[in-house]
Design an enzyme around this catalytic site. Structure first.
Site, mmCIF file in Angstrom:
data_model
loop_
_atom_site.group_PDB
_atom_site.id
_atom_site.type_symbol
_atom_site.label_atom_id
_atom_site.label_comp_id
_atom_site.label_asym_id
_atom_site.label_seq_id
_atom_site.Cartn_x
_atom_site.Cartn_y
_atom_site.Cartn_z
ATOM 1 C CG ASN A 13 -1.866 1.107 1.309
ATOM 2 O OD1 ASN A 13 -1.515 2.230 0.967
ATOM 3 N ND2 ASN A 13 -3.073 0.845 1.771
ATOM 4 C CE LYS A 16 -1.632 -0.507 5.588
ATOM 5 N NZ LYS A 16 -1.471 -1.948 5.830
ATOM 6 C CG ASP A 73 -3.622 -6.124 9.267
ATOM 7 O OD1 ASP A 73 -3.505 -6.279 8.027
ATOM 8 O OD2 ASP A 73 -4.691 -6.309 9.873
ATOM 9 C CE1 TYR A 154 -14.239 1.545 5.034
ATOM 10 C CE2 TYR A 154 -11.915 0.943 4.902
ATOM 11 C CZ TYR A 154 -13.250 0.617 4.747
ATOM 12 O OH TYR A 154 -13.606 -0.643 4.313
HETATM 13 P P1 ITT Z 1 -0.838 -4.124 2.944
HETATM 14 O O1 ITT Z 1 -1.542 -5.290 3.567
HETATM 15 O O2 ITT Z 1 -0.045 -4.478 1.732
HETATM 16 O O3 ITT Z 1 -0.043 -3.333 3.959
HETATM 17 P P2 ITT Z 1 -3.538 -3.097 2.658
HETATM 18 O O4 ITT Z 1 -4.113 -1.863 2.061
HETATM 19 O O5 ITT Z 1 -4.102 -4.420 2.223
HETATM 20 O O6 ITT Z 1 -1.940 -3.063 2.415
HETATM 21 P P3 ITT Z 1 -4.486 -3.681 5.287
HETATM 22 O O7 ITT Z 1 -4.637 -5.118 4.987
HETATM 23 O O8 ITT Z 1 -3.855 -3.304 6.592
HETATM 24 O O9 ITT Z 1 -3.588 -2.949 4.202
HETATM 25 O O10 ITT Z 1 -5.891 -3.001 5.118
HETATM 26 C C1 ITT Z 1 -6.115 -1.815 5.707
HETATM 27 C C2 ITT Z 1 -7.281 -1.134 5.067
HETATM 28 O O11 ITT Z 1 -7.854 -0.292 6.093
HETATM 29 C C3 ITT Z 1 -6.793 -0.191 3.984
HETATM 30 O O12 ITT Z 1 -6.846 -0.772 2.704
HETATM 31 C C4 ITT Z 1 -7.719 0.998 4.144
HETATM 32 O O13 ITT Z 1 -8.918 0.782 3.455
HETATM 33 C C5 ITT Z 1 -8.026 1.005 5.634
HETATM 34 N N1 ITT Z 1 -7.094 1.916 6.324
HETATM 35 C C6 ITT Z 1 -5.995 1.591 7.052
HETATM 36 N N2 ITT Z 1 -5.369 2.683 7.486
HETATM 37 C C7 ITT Z 1 -6.061 3.721 7.017
HETATM 38 C C8 ITT Z 1 -5.905 5.117 7.103
HETATM 39 O O14 ITT Z 1 -4.876 5.674 7.710
HETATM 40 N N3 ITT Z 1 -6.823 5.879 6.516
HETATM 41 C C9 ITT Z 1 -7.869 5.341 5.863
HETATM 42 N N4 ITT Z 1 -8.082 4.045 5.701
HETATM 43 C C10 ITT Z 1 -7.180 3.224 6.276
#
Ligand code: ITT
Length: 198
Positions: A13, A16, A73, A154
């Site tokens: 991501n 992130k 995560d 979000y």
């Molecule tokens: P990685 O697993 O490769 O790190 P991912 O996007 O799949 O990337 P997650 O499994 O941790 O990451 O999913 C987290 C989801 O939660 C992410 O896709 C966003 O939709 C939401 N999220 C997490 N942090 C956020 C933030 O700071 N602001 C808004 N949404 C967030």
């Protein structure tokens, strides 16, 4: 002077990754992305908690590098739907037809519901086979409409406690002073300083 602490960040991501780079700026740490290290990994996140999924991601990536590995995560729990989507935040939006549709649905159906962002970090192999966990939470509520152009996911529907606008309306610097990701990073930095890695 101490050597720069190099850490591989196990995320696909880019948002992130960007936030982490900004938060860790100014410390003697070099964050390497999977792209930087030419690592291709997309493990199935089938855990039931943020901690389990963070471990799955870090553990998979650790097979490809001798650097310490950091995974994040994260997700949002919404009280009005019993804490959903939580650990399923990413998949929930996909299953719903995309983030925009999901955000529109949530503000329409659950405005003002209390909500909580969590970031759970797993840091593997700081010393051989070590595991350290750090967590940060940002409390707030669901907005009445979707607005703001910053952030990701979000952010356009989440109003942090003490604020009157969504995270997506804040600057990147402001988000990085209050976010769940900042709080988990701060806990990790405090630990690295205490243990004299920094
Ligand atoms: P990685 O697993 O490769 O790190 P991912 O996007 O799949 O990337 P997650 O499994 O941790 O990451 O999913 C987290 C989801 O939660 C992410 O896709 C966003 O939709 C939401 N999220 C997490 N942090 C956020 C933030 O700071 N602001 C808004 N949404 C967030």
């Amino acid at each position: 002077m101490k050597e720069t602490l190099k850490i591989c960040v196990a995320t696909n991501n880019e948002h992130k990754m960007g936030e982490l780079r900004n938060i860790f700026k100014g410390y003697n740490i070099e964050l390497c992305s999977l792209k930087d290290l030419n690592i291709k990994a997309d493990p199935e996140e089938n855990g039931e908690t943020y901690a389990e999924n963070a471990f799955i991601k870090a553990n998979e990536v650790a097979k490809f590098t001798s650097l310490p590995v950091l995974s994040d995560d994260s997700g949002i729990k919404i009280d009005a739907i019993g804490g959903l989507p939580g650990v399923h935040s990413h998949r929930f939006a996909e299953a719903f037809g995309g983030q925009e549709k999901t955000n529109n649905f949530l503000v329409k159906n659950y405005p003002n519901s209390k909500a909580h962002f969590t970031a759970h970090f797993v840091l593997l192999n700081l010393t051989p086979n070590s595991r350290n966990d750090f967590e940060g939470i940002m409390n707030g509520h669901i907005a009445n409409s979707v607005y703001g152009n910053g952030g990701f996911g979000y952010d356009p529907i989440f109003v942090p406690e003490g604020y009157e606008c969504t995270v997506a309306s804040l600057s990147a610097e402001e988000k990085n002073k209050i976010s769940h990701r900042y709080k988990a990073s701060k806990a990790m930095l405090d630990y690295l300083i205490k243990e004299k890695y920094l």
